[in-house]
Design a protein around this motif. Structure first.
Motif, PDB file in Angstrom:
ATOM      1  N   TYR A   1       0.723  -1.145  -0.065  1.00  0.00           N
ATOM      2  CA  TYR A   1      -0.027   0.130  -0.085  1.00  0.00           C
ATOM      3  C   TYR A   1       0.894   1.237   0.100  1.00  0.00           C
ATOM      4  O   TYR A   1       1.630   1.471   0.923  1.00  0.00           O
ATOM      5  N   GLY A   2       0.919   2.030  -1.100  1.00  0.00           N
ATOM      6  CA  GLY A   2       1.672   3.317  -1.121  1.00  0.00           C
ATOM      7  C   GLY A   2       0.609   4.353  -0.352  1.00  0.00           C
ATOM      8  O   GLY A   2      -0.440   4.686  -1.160  1.00  0.00           O
ATOM      9  N   PHE A   3       1.440   5.012   0.673  1.00  0.00           N
ATOM     10  CA  PHE A   3       0.586   5.946   1.396  1.00  0.00           C
ATOM     11  C   PHE A   3       1.392   7.426   1.063  1.00  0.00           C
ATOM     12  O   PHE A   3       2.601   7.624   1.270  1.00  0.00           O
ATOM     13  N   LEU A   4       0.522   8.102   0.028  1.00  0.00           N
ATOM     14  CA  LEU A   4       1.089   9.160  -0.806  1.00  0.00           C
ATOM     15  C   LEU A   4       0.664  10.554  -0.085  1.00  0.00           C
ATOM     16  O   LEU A   4      -0.690  10.763   0.304  1.00  0.00           O
ATOM     17  N   GLY A   5       1.350  11.658  -0.130  1.00  0.00           N
ATOM     18  CA  GLY A   5       1.058  12.862   0.095  1.00  0.00           C
ATOM     19  C   GLY A   5       1.960  13.789   0.219  1.00  0.00           C
ATOM     20  O   GLY A   5       3.189  13.315   0.389  1.00  0.00           O
ATOM     21  N   PRO A   6       1.817  15.182  -0.041  1.00  0.00           N
ATOM     22  CA  PRO A   6       3.056  15.948   0.219  1.00  0.00           C
ATOM     23  C   PRO A   6       3.564  15.902   1.639  1.00  0.00           C
ATOM     24  O   PRO A   6       3.052  15.541   2.540  1.00  0.00           O
ATOM     25  N   ASN A   7       4.846  16.630   2.019  1.00  0.00           N
ATOM     26  CA  ASN A   7       5.245  16.783   3.235  1.00  0.00           C
ATOM     27  C   ASN A   7       4.473  17.633   4.114  1.00  0.00           C
ATOM     28  O   ASN A   7       3.673  18.643   3.629  1.00  0.00           O
ATOM     29  N   GLY A   8       4.050  17.174   5.293  1.00  0.00           N
ATOM     30  CA  GLY A   8       3.048  17.986   6.231  1.00  0.00           C
ATOM     31  C   GLY A   8       1.716  17.654   5.941  1.00  0.00           C
ATOM     32  O   GLY A   8       0.820  18.297   6.562  1.00  0.00           O
ATOM     33  N   ALA A   9       1.352  16.495   5.070  1.00  0.00           N
ATOM     34  CA  ALA A   9      -0.103  16.280   4.936  1.00  0.00           C
ATOM     35  C   ALA A   9      -0.754  15.280   5.727  1.00  0.00           C
ATOM     36  O   ALA A   9      -1.797  15.192   6.100  1.00  0.00           O
ATOM     37  N   GLY A  10       0.301  14.746   6.769  1.00  0.00           N
ATOM     38  CA  GLY A  10      -0.405  13.905   7.787  1.00  0.00           C
ATOM     39  C   GLY A  10       0.188  12.474   7.714  1.00  0.00           C
ATOM     40  O   GLY A  10      -0.449  11.647   8.312  1.00  0.00           O
ATOM     41  N   LYS A  11       1.025  11.990   7.009  1.00  0.00           N
ATOM     42  CA  LYS A  11       1.510  10.859   6.883  1.00  0.00           C
ATOM     43  C   LYS A  11       1.998  10.137   8.153  1.00  0.00           C
ATOM     44  O   LYS A  11       1.716   9.226   8.619  1.00  0.00           O
TER      45      LYS A  11
END
Lengths: 250, 305
Positions: free
Chosen positions: B34-44
Protein backbone atom coordinates in the motif's frame (compact mmCIF):
# COMPACT_ATOMS: atom_id res chain seq x y z
CA UNK A 1 5.60 -9.17 32.01
CA UNK A 2 8.65 -9.99 34.12
CA UNK A 3 10.47 -11.69 31.26
CA UNK A 4 9.66 -8.70 29.05
CA UNK A 5 11.27 -6.45 31.62
CA UNK A 6 14.38 -8.63 31.86
CA UNK A 7 14.71 -8.58 28.07
CA UNK A 8 14.50 -4.80 28.08
CA UNK A 9 17.15 -4.63 30.76
CA UNK A 10 19.40 -6.96 28.76
CA UNK A 11 18.97 -4.68 25.76
CA UNK A 12 19.89 -1.63 27.84
CA UNK A 13 23.01 -3.37 29.05
CA UNK A 14 24.14 -4.03 25.51
CA UNK A 15 23.68 -0.39 24.52
CA UNK A 16 25.97 0.71 27.34
CA UNK A 17 28.51 -2.02 26.71
CA UNK A 18 30.76 -0.06 24.40
CA UNK A 19 30.00 3.43 25.65
CA UNK A 20 32.34 5.94 27.32
CA UNK A 21 30.26 5.80 30.50
CA UNK A 22 32.68 3.19 31.88
CA UNK A 23 35.48 5.74 31.92
CA UNK A 24 33.38 8.09 33.99
CA UNK A 25 32.38 5.73 36.78
CA UNK A 26 35.83 5.23 38.38
CA UNK A 27 36.66 8.96 38.45
CA UNK A 28 34.99 9.81 41.73
CA UNK A 29 36.18 6.67 43.56
CA UNK A 30 39.73 7.40 42.33
CA UNK A 31 39.59 10.98 43.59
CA UNK A 32 38.21 9.73 46.87
CA UNK A 33 41.09 7.27 47.06
CA UNK A 34 43.59 10.10 46.65
CA UNK A 35 41.90 11.99 49.48
CA UNK A 36 41.89 8.83 51.58
CA UNK A 37 45.61 8.35 51.07
CA UNK A 38 46.40 11.95 51.96
CA UNK A 39 44.16 12.39 54.99
CA UNK A 40 46.02 12.60 58.27
CA UNK A 41 44.68 10.28 60.96
CA UNK A 42 47.57 10.89 63.40
CA UNK A 43 45.60 13.12 65.74
CA UNK A 44 43.27 10.19 66.36
CA UNK A 45 46.29 8.08 67.18
CA UNK A 46 44.89 6.60 70.36
CA UNK A 47 41.30 6.40 69.26
CA UNK A 48 39.26 3.41 68.33
CA UNK A 49 39.62 1.92 64.88
CA UNK A 50 35.92 2.61 64.33
CA UNK A 51 36.40 6.34 64.89
CA UNK A 52 39.33 6.40 62.50
CA UNK A 53 37.17 4.67 59.90
CA UNK A 54 34.46 7.26 60.41
CA UNK A 55 36.96 10.05 59.90
CA UNK A 56 38.35 8.32 56.84
CA UNK A 57 34.93 7.76 55.26
CA UNK A 58 33.83 11.31 56.09
CA UNK A 59 36.91 12.72 54.39
CA UNK A 60 36.62 10.46 51.38
CA UNK A 61 32.88 10.88 50.97
CA UNK A 62 33.04 14.66 51.24
CA UNK A 63 33.28 15.25 47.50
CA UNK A 64 31.98 11.90 46.41
CA UNK A 65 28.66 12.02 48.24
CA UNK A 66 28.15 15.76 48.29
CA UNK A 67 28.88 16.51 44.63
CA UNK A 68 29.95 13.64 42.42
CA UNK A 69 27.35 11.09 43.32
CA UNK A 70 24.34 13.38 42.67
CA UNK A 71 25.98 14.67 39.51
CA UNK A 72 26.79 11.15 38.32
CA UNK A 73 23.16 10.25 38.90
CA UNK A 74 22.18 12.98 36.46
CA UNK A 75 24.81 11.92 33.94
CA UNK A 76 23.76 8.27 34.06
CA UNK A 77 20.09 9.19 33.65
CA UNK A 78 20.85 11.43 30.71
CA UNK A 79 23.08 8.73 29.28
CA UNK A 80 20.50 5.96 29.20
CA UNK A 81 18.21 8.31 27.24
CA UNK A 82 20.88 9.76 25.04
CA UNK A 83 20.98 7.10 22.38
CA UNK A 84 17.20 7.07 22.12
CA UNK A 85 17.09 10.84 21.61
CA UNK A 86 20.04 10.90 19.22
CA UNK A 87 19.00 8.13 16.87
CA UNK A 88 15.22 8.39 17.00
CA UNK A 89 15.33 5.33 19.22
CA UNK A 90 12.20 6.19 21.19
CA UNK A 91 10.08 5.62 18.11
CA UNK A 92 11.74 2.34 17.35
CA UNK A 93 11.59 1.11 20.93
CA UNK A 94 8.00 2.11 21.56
CA UNK A 95 6.78 0.73 18.23
CA UNK A 96 7.96 -2.64 19.50
CA UNK A 97 5.85 -4.84 21.73
CA UNK A 98 7.10 -3.28 24.97
CA UNK A 99 5.19 -1.74 27.83
CA UNK A 100 6.20 1.83 28.49
CA UNK A 101 6.25 1.24 32.23
CA UNK A 102 8.54 -1.74 31.72
CA UNK A 103 10.90 0.28 29.56
CA UNK A 104 10.98 3.10 32.09
CA UNK A 105 11.85 0.68 34.86
CA UNK A 106 14.53 -0.92 32.70
CA UNK A 107 16.13 2.50 32.19
CA UNK A 108 15.80 3.22 35.89
CA UNK A 109 17.32 -0.10 36.82
CA UNK A 110 20.26 0.62 34.51
CA UNK A 111 20.90 3.93 36.26
CA UNK A 112 20.63 2.17 39.61
CA UNK A 113 23.11 -0.50 38.51
CA UNK A 114 25.64 2.09 37.30
CA UNK A 115 25.33 3.92 40.63
CA UNK A 116 25.81 0.65 42.48
CA UNK A 117 29.03 0.05 40.56
CA UNK A 118 30.26 3.53 41.47
CA UNK A 119 29.43 2.85 45.12
CA UNK A 120 31.21 -0.50 45.12
CA UNK A 121 34.29 1.13 43.62
CA UNK A 122 34.08 3.75 46.36
CA UNK A 123 33.91 0.97 48.93
CA UNK A 124 37.00 -0.52 47.34
CA UNK A 125 38.72 2.85 47.54
CA UNK A 126 37.91 3.16 51.26
CA UNK A 127 39.28 -0.28 52.02
CA UNK A 128 42.41 0.39 49.98
CA UNK A 129 42.97 3.70 51.78
CA UNK A 130 42.36 2.01 55.14
CA UNK A 131 45.04 -0.56 54.46
CA UNK A 132 47.42 2.18 53.39
CA UNK A 133 46.66 4.05 56.62
CA UNK A 134 47.41 0.94 58.63
CA UNK A 135 43.79 0.25 59.53
CA UNK A 136 43.93 -3.14 57.91
CA UNK A 137 42.78 -5.19 60.89
CA UNK A 138 39.12 -5.39 61.59
CA UNK A 139 37.54 -3.64 58.66
CA UNK A 140 34.06 -2.60 59.92
CA UNK A 141 32.26 -4.14 56.97
CA UNK A 142 28.84 -3.58 58.47
CA UNK A 143 29.35 0.13 58.84
CA UNK A 144 30.96 0.55 55.43
CA UNK A 145 28.32 -1.44 53.61
CA UNK A 146 25.54 0.45 55.38
CA UNK A 147 27.14 3.73 54.38
CA UNK A 148 27.62 2.74 50.76
CA UNK A 149 24.20 1.13 50.47
CA UNK A 150 22.26 3.99 52.05
CA UNK A 151 24.18 6.44 49.88
CA UNK A 152 23.04 4.43 46.87
CA UNK A 153 19.46 4.37 48.14
CA UNK A 154 19.51 8.13 48.64
CA UNK A 155 20.48 8.59 44.97
CA UNK A 156 17.41 6.76 43.68
CA UNK A 157 14.98 9.71 44.07
CA UNK A 158 17.44 11.88 42.19
CA UNK A 159 17.70 9.20 39.52
CA UNK A 160 13.91 9.11 39.25
CA UNK A 161 13.72 12.87 38.80
CA UNK A 162 16.65 13.04 36.41
CA UNK A 163 15.20 10.24 34.32
CA UNK A 164 11.96 12.18 34.04
CA UNK A 165 13.84 15.30 32.94
CA UNK A 166 16.07 13.36 30.55
CA UNK A 167 13.19 11.51 28.92
CA UNK A 168 11.32 14.76 28.44
CA UNK A 169 14.22 16.78 27.15
CA UNK A 170 15.96 15.66 24.02
CA UNK A 171 19.02 17.72 24.90
CA UNK A 172 21.80 15.85 26.66
CA UNK A 173 23.20 18.91 28.42
CA UNK A 174 20.05 20.59 29.73
CA UNK A 175 19.16 17.93 32.31
CA UNK A 176 22.76 17.92 33.45
CA UNK A 177 22.77 21.67 33.95
CA UNK A 178 19.60 21.42 36.02
CA UNK A 179 21.13 18.63 38.04
CA UNK A 180 24.31 20.56 38.75
CA UNK A 181 22.29 23.63 39.68
CA UNK A 182 20.39 21.55 42.21
CA UNK A 183 23.49 19.79 43.51
CA UNK A 184 25.81 22.73 44.05
CA UNK A 185 23.60 24.26 46.80
CA UNK A 186 24.41 21.11 48.79
CA UNK A 187 27.47 22.89 50.12
CA UNK A 188 25.20 25.42 51.81
CA UNK A 189 22.19 23.22 52.47
CA UNK A 190 24.26 20.60 54.27
CA UNK A 191 25.26 23.22 56.79
CA UNK A 192 21.67 24.04 57.58
CA UNK A 193 20.05 21.85 60.17
CA UNK A 194 16.68 23.14 59.08
CA UNK A 195 16.84 22.43 55.35
CA UNK A 196 19.31 19.59 54.99
CA UNK A 197 16.89 16.85 56.11
CA UNK A 198 14.40 17.79 53.40
CA UNK A 199 16.63 18.56 50.43
CA UNK A 200 16.77 15.45 48.22
CA UNK A 201 20.17 16.31 46.75
CA UNK A 202 21.70 16.45 50.22
CA UNK A 203 20.47 13.00 51.19
CA UNK A 204 23.29 10.92 49.64
CA UNK A 205 25.79 12.79 51.82
CA UNK A 206 23.60 12.55 54.91
CA UNK A 207 22.98 8.89 54.29
CA UNK A 208 26.63 8.00 53.76
CA UNK A 209 27.69 9.80 56.90
CA UNK A 210 25.02 8.49 59.27
CA UNK A 211 27.12 6.33 61.52
CA UNK A 212 24.41 6.00 64.11
CA UNK A 213 25.62 7.20 67.51
CA UNK A 214 28.59 9.05 66.14
CA UNK A 215 30.53 11.72 67.97
CA UNK A 216 31.23 13.49 64.71
CA UNK A 217 27.55 13.97 64.42
CA UNK A 218 27.20 17.48 63.06
CA UNK A 219 26.24 16.12 59.68
CA UNK A 220 24.93 12.87 60.87
CA UNK A 221 21.20 12.44 61.11
CA UNK A 222 19.46 9.30 62.18
CA UNK A 223 19.23 7.11 59.12
CA UNK A 224 15.45 6.85 59.61
CA UNK A 225 15.02 10.58 58.93
CA UNK A 226 17.06 10.29 55.77
CA UNK A 227 15.00 7.36 54.62
CA UNK A 228 11.73 9.25 55.08
CA UNK A 229 12.88 12.07 52.81
CA UNK A 230 14.36 9.59 50.36
CA UNK A 231 11.25 7.42 50.19
CA UNK A 232 8.89 10.37 49.93
CA UNK A 233 10.76 12.10 47.12
CA UNK A 234 11.34 8.78 45.37
CA UNK A 235 7.64 7.96 45.24
CA UNK A 236 6.73 11.43 43.97
CA UNK A 237 9.46 11.61 41.31
CA UNK A 238 9.01 8.07 40.06
CA UNK A 239 5.23 8.39 39.83
CA UNK A 240 5.57 11.67 37.93
CA UNK A 241 8.06 10.04 35.56
CA UNK A 242 5.84 7.03 34.90
CA UNK A 243 2.73 9.12 34.29
CA UNK A 244 4.66 11.41 31.97
CA UNK A 245 6.33 8.62 30.02
CA UNK A 246 3.12 6.66 29.57
CA UNK A 247 1.44 9.70 28.05
CA UNK A 248 4.38 11.01 26.08
CA UNK A 249 3.75 11.45 22.37
CA UNK A 250 6.60 9.97 20.43
CA UNK B 1 -14.18 -10.13 11.32
CA UNK B 2 -12.79 -8.79 8.06
CA UNK B 3 -9.87 -9.31 5.77
CA UNK B 4 -8.24 -5.91 6.24
CA UNK B 5 -4.80 -5.96 7.80
CA UNK B 6 -5.12 -2.28 8.65
CA UNK B 7 -8.42 -0.53 8.94
CA UNK B 8 -8.86 2.91 10.44
CA UNK B 9 -12.26 4.37 11.17
CA UNK B 10 -12.65 8.13 11.11
CA UNK B 11 -9.16 8.42 12.50
CA UNK B 12 -8.35 11.99 13.53
CA UNK B 13 -5.58 13.79 15.33
CA UNK B 14 -5.95 17.36 16.45
CA UNK B 15 -3.14 19.60 17.58
CA UNK B 16 -4.19 22.85 19.21
CA UNK B 17 -7.49 23.03 17.34
CA UNK B 18 -5.97 22.21 13.96
CA UNK B 19 -6.50 18.79 12.45
CA UNK B 20 -3.28 17.13 11.37
CA UNK B 21 -5.27 14.08 10.31
CA UNK B 22 -9.02 14.07 9.97
CA UNK B 23 -11.60 11.36 9.35
CA UNK B 24 -9.16 8.90 7.82
CA UNK B 25 -10.59 5.56 6.65
CA UNK B 26 -7.62 3.53 5.49
CA UNK B 27 -8.18 -0.02 4.27
CA UNK B 28 -5.17 -2.15 3.59
CA UNK B 29 -5.58 -5.70 2.32
CA UNK B 30 -3.47 -8.68 3.26
CA UNK B 31 -0.46 -9.27 1.04
CA UNK B 32 -0.77 -5.88 -0.61
CA UNK B 33 1.81 -3.16 -0.92
CA UNK B 34 0.00 0.00 0.00
CA UNK B 35 1.55 3.28 -1.11
CA UNK B 36 0.60 6.02 1.30
CA UNK B 37 1.19 9.25 -0.56
CA UNK B 38 0.99 12.91 0.15
CA UNK B 39 3.12 16.03 0.20
CA UNK B 40 5.31 16.74 3.21
CA UNK B 41 3.21 17.84 6.15
CA UNK B 42 0.02 16.23 4.84
CA UNK B 43 -0.26 13.97 7.87
CA UNK B 44 1.47 10.79 6.71
CA UNK B 45 3.84 10.47 9.63
CA UNK B 46 1.15 11.49 12.11
CA UNK B 47 -1.05 8.70 10.74
CA UNK B 48 1.74 6.17 10.92
CA UNK B 49 2.54 7.16 14.49
CA UNK B 50 -1.09 6.51 15.35
CA UNK B 51 -0.99 3.15 13.57
CA UNK B 52 1.96 2.14 15.73
CA UNK B 53 0.51 3.41 18.99
CA UNK B 54 3.21 6.07 19.36
CA UNK B 55 0.55 8.75 19.73
CA UNK B 56 -3.09 8.47 20.66
CA UNK B 57 -5.78 9.49 18.17
CA UNK B 58 -7.99 12.42 19.15
CA UNK B 59 -10.91 10.40 17.82
CA UNK B 60 -11.57 7.38 15.66
CA UNK B 61 -9.97 3.98 15.92
CA UNK B 62 -7.23 1.81 14.46
CA UNK B 63 -7.79 -1.88 13.80
CA UNK B 64 -4.84 -4.04 12.85
CA UNK B 65 -5.28 -7.75 12.08
CA UNK B 66 -8.93 -7.12 12.96
CA UNK B 67 -8.07 -6.18 16.55
CA UNK B 68 -8.37 -2.79 18.14
CA UNK B 69 -4.98 -1.19 18.65
CA UNK B 70 -5.94 0.67 21.83
CA UNK B 71 -6.87 -2.57 23.54
CA UNK B 72 -4.35 -5.05 22.19
CA UNK B 73 -1.32 -2.92 21.44
CA UNK B 74 1.37 -5.36 22.53
CA UNK B 75 0.01 -8.44 20.79
CA UNK B 76 -0.51 -6.42 17.60
CA UNK B 77 2.92 -4.78 17.64
CA UNK B 78 4.54 -8.18 18.05
CA UNK B 79 3.40 -8.89 14.48
CA UNK B 80 4.41 -5.49 13.05
CA UNK B 81 7.80 -4.25 11.93
CA UNK B 82 8.32 -0.55 11.43
CA UNK B 83 10.66 2.18 10.31
CA UNK B 84 9.42 5.65 11.20
CA UNK B 85 10.79 8.77 9.50
CA UNK B 86 14.47 7.97 9.71
CA UNK B 87 16.20 4.80 10.77
CA UNK B 88 17.14 4.73 14.41
CA UNK B 89 20.39 3.19 15.39
CA UNK B 90 23.01 3.19 18.09
CA UNK B 91 26.01 4.69 16.33
CA UNK B 92 28.63 3.29 18.68
CA UNK B 93 27.41 -0.26 18.13
CA UNK B 94 27.96 -2.48 15.10
CA UNK B 95 25.08 -3.54 12.89
CA UNK B 96 24.98 -6.90 14.63
CA UNK B 97 24.87 -5.32 18.08
CA UNK B 98 22.17 -2.91 16.98
CA UNK B 99 20.07 -5.85 15.89
CA UNK B 100 21.01 -7.73 19.04
CA UNK B 101 19.66 -4.87 21.17
CA UNK B 102 16.34 -5.27 19.37
CA UNK B 103 16.50 -9.04 19.30
CA UNK B 104 16.77 -9.17 23.07
CA UNK B 105 13.53 -7.24 23.36
CA UNK B 106 11.70 -9.26 20.73
CA UNK B 107 13.07 -12.54 22.01
CA UNK B 108 13.65 -14.13 18.60
CA UNK B 109 16.39 -16.69 17.84
CA UNK B 110 19.94 -15.35 17.40
CA UNK B 111 20.11 -16.83 13.90
CA UNK B 112 17.49 -14.33 12.77
CA UNK B 113 20.10 -11.54 12.85
CA UNK B 114 22.25 -13.07 10.13
CA UNK B 115 19.12 -13.81 8.16
CA UNK B 116 17.83 -10.22 8.09
CA UNK B 117 21.31 -8.82 7.45
CA UNK B 118 21.46 -11.11 4.48
CA UNK B 119 18.06 -9.98 3.20
CA UNK B 120 19.11 -6.32 3.23
CA UNK B 121 22.60 -7.08 1.96
CA UNK B 122 24.56 -5.88 4.97
CA UNK B 123 26.17 -9.18 5.91
CA UNK B 124 29.63 -7.93 4.97
CA UNK B 125 29.39 -4.74 7.02
CA UNK B 126 27.85 -6.43 10.03
CA UNK B 127 30.78 -5.83 12.39
CA UNK B 128 31.41 -2.16 11.63
CA UNK B 129 30.13 0.59 13.95
CA UNK B 130 26.99 1.99 12.41
CA UNK B 131 28.08 5.61 12.69
CA UNK B 132 30.38 5.02 9.70
CA UNK B 133 27.51 3.76 7.56
CA UNK B 134 26.16 5.64 4.58
CA UNK B 135 22.55 6.80 4.72
CA UNK B 136 21.51 3.97 2.43
CA UNK B 137 23.17 1.40 4.67
CA UNK B 138 21.52 2.88 7.76
CA UNK B 139 18.22 2.73 5.96
CA UNK B 140 18.79 -0.91 5.11
CA UNK B 141 19.74 -1.59 8.72
CA UNK B 142 16.45 0.07 9.71
CA UNK B 143 14.59 -2.30 7.42
CA UNK B 144 16.57 -5.21 8.83
CA UNK B 145 15.47 -4.15 12.34
CA UNK B 146 11.89 -3.97 11.15
CA UNK B 147 12.15 -7.50 9.72
CA UNK B 148 13.79 -9.00 12.79
CA UNK B 149 10.57 -10.00 14.49
CA UNK B 150 9.31 -11.83 11.36
CA UNK B 151 6.43 -9.36 11.03
CA UNK B 152 3.25 -9.95 9.08
CA UNK B 153 2.93 -6.24 8.49
CA UNK B 154 5.74 -3.88 7.62
CA UNK B 155 5.21 -0.15 8.09
CA UNK B 156 7.84 1.96 6.38
CA UNK B 157 7.69 5.73 6.63
CA UNK B 158 9.58 7.41 3.78
CA UNK B 159 12.13 4.60 3.52
CA UNK B 160 13.86 6.19 0.55
CA UNK B 161 14.14 9.67 1.99
CA UNK B 162 17.54 11.16 1.29
CA UNK B 163 18.78 8.19 -0.72
CA UNK B 164 20.53 8.43 -4.06
CA UNK B 165 18.87 6.82 -7.11
CA UNK B 166 20.69 3.53 -6.74
CA UNK B 167 19.78 3.41 -3.06
CA UNK B 168 16.16 4.08 -3.94
CA UNK B 169 16.26 1.27 -6.47
CA UNK B 170 17.74 -1.15 -3.92
CA UNK B 171 15.08 -0.38 -1.34
CA UNK B 172 12.39 -0.67 -3.96
CA UNK B 173 13.60 -4.12 -5.01
CA UNK B 174 13.76 -5.14 -1.38
CA UNK B 175 10.20 -4.05 -0.69
CA UNK B 176 8.81 -5.55 -3.85
CA UNK B 177 9.83 -9.02 -2.70
CA UNK B 178 8.25 -8.79 0.73
CA UNK B 179 4.71 -9.98 -0.07
CA UNK B 180 5.92 -12.55 -2.58
CA UNK B 181 8.73 -14.14 -0.64
CA UNK B 182 7.71 -13.55 2.94
CA UNK B 183 3.96 -13.03 2.76
CA UNK B 184 4.29 -9.64 4.40
CA UNK B 185 1.78 -6.84 3.91
CA UNK B 186 3.58 -3.54 3.40
CA UNK B 187 2.52 0.02 4.11
CA UNK B 188 5.00 2.43 2.59
CA UNK B 189 4.69 6.19 2.71
CA UNK B 190 6.28 8.61 0.33
CA UNK B 191 5.86 12.11 -1.00
CA UNK B 192 6.72 10.90 -4.49
CA UNK B 193 4.32 8.79 -6.50
CA UNK B 194 7.14 7.54 -8.70
CA UNK B 195 8.65 5.74 -5.72
CA UNK B 196 5.67 3.52 -5.08
CA UNK B 197 4.25 3.46 -8.60
CA UNK B 198 6.20 0.35 -9.53
CA UNK B 199 5.75 -1.53 -6.28
CA UNK B 200 2.40 -0.63 -4.80
CA UNK B 201 -0.84 -2.42 -5.61
CA UNK B 202 -3.01 0.17 -3.89
CA UNK B 203 -2.43 3.82 -3.22
CA UNK B 204 -3.94 6.16 -0.70
CA UNK B 205 -3.37 9.85 -1.18
CA UNK B 206 -3.59 12.18 1.78
CA UNK B 207 -3.84 15.94 1.50
CA UNK B 208 -4.06 18.28 4.47
CA UNK B 209 -4.94 15.41 6.74
CA UNK B 210 -7.71 14.03 4.55
CA UNK B 211 -7.70 10.95 2.38
CA UNK B 212 -8.50 12.22 -1.10
CA UNK B 213 -7.89 9.03 -3.08
CA UNK B 214 -7.79 5.37 -2.20
CA UNK B 215 -7.88 2.73 -4.87
CA UNK B 216 -5.74 0.37 -6.89
CA UNK B 217 -2.85 1.69 -8.92
CA UNK B 218 -4.69 0.53 -12.08
CA UNK B 219 -7.60 2.75 -11.21
CA UNK B 220 -5.17 5.63 -10.84
CA UNK B 221 -3.75 4.76 -14.25
CA UNK B 222 -7.25 4.79 -15.70
CA UNK B 223 -7.88 8.21 -14.28
CA UNK B 224 -4.69 9.34 -15.88
CA UNK B 225 -6.05 8.26 -19.28
CA UNK B 226 -5.05 10.55 -22.03
CA UNK B 227 -6.53 12.56 -24.83
CA UNK B 228 -6.21 12.10 -28.56
CA UNK B 229 -4.41 14.91 -30.31
CA UNK B 230 -5.15 15.41 -34.02
CA UNK B 231 -2.96 17.67 -36.07
CA UNK B 232 -4.96 18.67 -39.16
CA UNK B 233 -5.23 21.38 -41.74
CA UNK B 234 -7.66 24.19 -40.76
CA UNK B 235 -7.98 23.06 -37.13
CA UNK B 236 -10.72 25.62 -36.28
CA UNK B 237 -13.15 24.30 -38.88
CA UNK B 238 -12.18 20.71 -38.03
CA UNK B 239 -13.01 21.23 -34.37
CA UNK B 240 -16.39 22.74 -35.16
CA UNK B 241 -17.13 19.90 -37.60
CA UNK B 242 -16.28 17.23 -35.03
CA UNK B 243 -18.38 18.92 -32.37
CA UNK B 244 -21.32 18.93 -34.77
CA UNK B 245 -20.93 15.18 -35.07
CA UNK B 246 -21.11 14.81 -31.33
CA UNK B 247 -17.42 14.46 -30.51
CA UNK B 248 -16.08 16.17 -27.43
CA UNK B 249 -13.49 18.09 -29.40
CA UNK B 250 -11.51 21.06 -28.29
CA UNK B 251 -9.08 23.42 -29.99
CA UNK B 252 -5.81 23.85 -28.19
CA UNK B 253 -2.34 24.82 -29.38
CA UNK B 254 -3.64 24.80 -32.97
CA UNK B 255 -4.50 21.12 -32.75
CA UNK B 256 -7.76 19.27 -32.17
CA UNK B 257 -8.04 17.38 -28.89
CA UNK B 258 -10.55 14.61 -28.34
CA UNK B 259 -11.68 14.08 -24.77
CA UNK B 260 -13.37 10.98 -23.47
CA UNK B 261 -14.61 7.96 -25.39
CA UNK B 262 -11.39 7.42 -27.28
CA UNK B 263 -12.09 3.84 -28.19
CA UNK B 264 -10.59 2.75 -31.49
CA UNK B 265 -13.93 3.12 -33.26
CA UNK B 266 -14.40 6.66 -31.99
CA UNK B 267 -10.96 7.70 -33.17
CA UNK B 268 -11.46 6.03 -36.55
CA UNK B 269 -14.86 7.72 -36.86
CA UNK B 270 -13.40 11.12 -36.11
CA UNK B 271 -10.64 10.66 -38.64
CA UNK B 272 -13.15 9.49 -41.21
CA UNK B 273 -15.29 12.61 -40.73
CA UNK B 274 -12.26 14.82 -41.10
CA UNK B 275 -11.08 13.08 -44.24
CA UNK B 276 -14.58 13.30 -45.72
CA UNK B 277 -14.45 17.05 -45.15
CA UNK B 278 -11.13 17.12 -46.96
CA UNK B 279 -9.03 18.03 -43.98
CA UNK B 280 -5.50 16.73 -44.19
CA UNK B 281 -4.75 14.62 -41.11
CA UNK B 282 -1.04 14.92 -40.35
CA UNK B 283 -0.85 13.19 -36.99
CA UNK B 284 -3.06 11.21 -34.62
CA UNK B 285 -1.44 10.82 -31.21
CA UNK B 286 -2.43 9.76 -27.76
CA UNK B 287 -1.27 12.12 -25.07
CA UNK B 288 -1.25 10.52 -21.63
CA UNK B 289 -1.17 12.56 -18.53
CA UNK B 290 1.63 11.09 -16.46
CA UNK B 291 0.67 9.61 -13.13
CA UNK B 292 2.87 12.20 -11.52
CA UNK B 293 0.82 14.98 -13.13
CA UNK B 294 -2.37 13.35 -11.98
CA UNK B 295 -0.93 12.91 -8.49
CA UNK B 296 0.04 16.56 -8.33
CA UNK B 297 -3.43 17.47 -9.55
CA UNK B 298 -5.07 15.30 -6.88
CA UNK B 299 -2.80 16.67 -4.23
CA UNK B 300 -3.37 20.16 -5.47
CA UNK B 301 -7.12 20.14 -5.83
CA UNK B 302 -8.39 17.11 -4.03
CA UNK B 303 -10.38 14.52 -5.89
CA UNK B 304 -13.04 12.62 -4.01
CA UNK B 305 -12.48 8.93 -4.25
Amino acid sequence: MMSGFLRLAASERLKLAKSPIWLLIPLSPLLSLVIGLLVNLDEFGQADNAIKYEVLVSAMAAFHAMLFLPILTGIFSAFVCRYEHAGGGWKQLLAMPVSRTGLYFAKFLTVGALLAIAQLLFLGAVVAAAFYQGLGDGVPWGMLLTSVFSGWLACLPLAALQLLVSVGWSSFAAPLVINVMLTVPNMLVLNSERFAPFYPWAQPMLAMLSFGDSELGRLALPLENVLITVTGSFVVFLAAGLVYFNRKEV
Amino acid sequence: MNEWVIETRALSKRYKGRYAVSGLNLKIAKGDIYGFLGPNGAGKTTTIRMLLGLIKPSSGSVHIFGKELQKERLSILRRVGSLVEYPSYYGHLSAVDNLEAIRRILDVPVGKIAEVLDIVGLAKEARRPVKGFSLGMKQRLGIASALLGSPELLVLDEPTNGLDPSGILEIRELIKDMPRQHGITVLISSHLLSEVELTAGTVGIIRQGELVFQDTIESLHRQAQGQIRLVVSEPEQATVALMQHGFRAELKESAVWLNGGQGDDAVAGAVKRLVEREHSVYRVEERRKSLEELFLQIVGEGLRA
